[in-house]
Design a protein around this motif. Sequence first.
Motif: not given
Length: 154
Positions: A26-46
């Motif tokens: 299991p991994m955090p949902a923010l790291d699991l999802y790779q589509g939609g806005i998630v990659p950009q959101l993950r990068g912005r909130l790093a």
Amino acid sequence: MSAPGPLPGTLVIAGCSRRKTAAAAPMPALDLYQGGIVPQLRGRLAGHPQVLERVWFLSAEHGFLGSRTRVMPYERALTDARARLLRPAVCAAVRERLDALGHRPAQILLVAEPAYLSLLADVLGDEDRPRIRWISEPRGWDEAAAVLDDWNWP
């Protein structure tokens, strides 16, 4: 003088994505999802873990997930029948999260396909319903980033 933090009472909810990280644990949902806005959101909130409690996902498998909730990859589409099944639990969880924000009316940035909006239908009927800024295109990052900028998110 430091910049003010994110606008109180703001919450981001994104729909899950078909593309997921292949994982054996299991991994955090923010790291699991790779589509939609998630990659950009993950990068912005790093580097800004303090806002991660305000990022949530609507999942066809799990319902309402926090960005740090650990899950395994899965394959499930959000059908009408699945949405009807998940809706009561999702609405209860969203209301609990909104109460935890302690700010009414809350504001939600929802970036999800139309099918996911049905999961929130009961919340949208509440007397103290949140203000929703809905982006129906899951890849609508430019619009989402503009809302986050307005809200003073990192």
